[in-house]
Design an enzyme around this catalytic site. Sequence first.
Site, PDB file in Angstrom:
ATOM      1  N   ASP A  95       0.825  -1.207   0.000  1.00  0.00           N
ATOM      2  CA  ASP A  95       0.000   0.000   0.000  1.00  0.00           C
ATOM      3  C   ASP A  95       0.857   1.253   0.000  1.00  0.00           C
ATOM      4  OD1 ASP A  95      -2.421   1.513   0.172  1.00  0.00           O
ATOM      5  OD2 ASP A  95      -1.926   1.880   2.263  1.00  0.00           O
ATOM      6  N   ASP A 277      -2.001   7.117  -5.640  1.00  0.00           N
ATOM      7  CA  ASP A 277      -2.095   6.050  -4.646  1.00  0.00           C
ATOM      8  C   ASP A 277      -2.592   4.756  -5.263  1.00  0.00           C
ATOM      9  OD1 ASP A 277      -2.109   5.164  -1.775  1.00  0.00           O
ATOM     10  OD2 ASP A 277      -4.196   4.796  -2.302  1.00  0.00           O
TER      11      ASP A 277
END
Length: 407
Positions: A95, A277
């Site tokens: 992540d 992201d």
Amino acid sequence: MFHAALLTLLLVLLITGSPIEAANSSISVPITSRLKFSNDTYNPVAHDIARLQALRDRSKHGKRFTNVPLINDHLGCTIPVDIGDPPTSYNLVLDSGSANTWVRDTVYVPTDTSTPTERPVKVVYGGGYIEGFEFLDTVTVGPGLTVIGQSITVADEVEGFDSLHGVLGIGPVALTLETLIEAPTEPIPTVTNNLRRQHPDIIPAEIIGVFFQPYSGSWLHPDGQLTFGGTDSHLYNGNIAYTPITNIHPASNYWGIEQSIVYGNTEILRTTAGIVDCGFSFIGMATEAFDLYKAATGAAYDYVTKFLVISDDHYSALQELKFNTHGETYTLTRNAQIWPRTLNTKIPGGKKGSIYLIVRNLGERIGEGDFDFVNGYAFMQRFYTVFDATNRQVGFATTPFTDADIN
């Protein structure tokens, strides 16, 4: 314990140069792309909305900065990470929107290298949270890439993460602030921080190159590569162009940049701040930009799936979507703007013959929300992306899949 997996991600060891480029030698580490629609209540759009809402709630309560990492545990990748000695292998979600590394206490196997600090940790995510205690342990992300004394959280309370083993956060270290309950102003060194400190000969800078390719009907093939310490020129075309991390809060705490967005020849979002992201599924835009895009594409909002949907004729007329940052333009073709049609029925309420767009409304007007855009996983499938903490910049380059008709 890095045994074979369905998909492979290469961690390339780097030697010299700035910006640094990978040497020919490389170390392969398996990665598994996750596609999980386990029940009729899950929708990726609603999931992303929940994550953003959590950040907004924190900022509106007046805190200077609260860690609200953006993570997508349903669409994304897991990477095997060995912890302890003798090691146990855990599949951790990779992540870029968070920086803490944690493992569930129900799967964690302490060894002689596991040292409890007894410091409580809590990380709040957009779809849940984890709470537990800090341990220092040996963490290996690939052969030759071992960190001694890495801080991890052994989580005894996990909400909103299904059955995941845990998370490996590769976001900026500032995202760890306020996660140590008794020392909120103290950052926690990340795995990438410590790789550089403990292996400066092969990891000379805190740079991570990320390559994904679009879904092509099956996960049963290599679909990505992660490069610690630099970039791999075999995976992109031409040169990487860099844009500085924005100074606009709160995007400045993430991999935040400034860009404008143009549909066809019409600017739909002026230059403003947002984030890049991989844990975010789609392309997110402030409300005005989303409304302009919806009108220009002829899309209708599907209240069942919460996607924009277009007809075959509107798809034929779909124009390029252009992202302009720091003097460079990155273009999504019409095919890159749609959800993979072979996955339509994986969305609750999705119809096999429909064409769904991957652009969605962030729900707040320009300048009134925390981010005016999010270049998510759908964007990174089309552009090689570099997260450079050492030089506080993000880089992009085209790949062989940038213009591919694959959806």
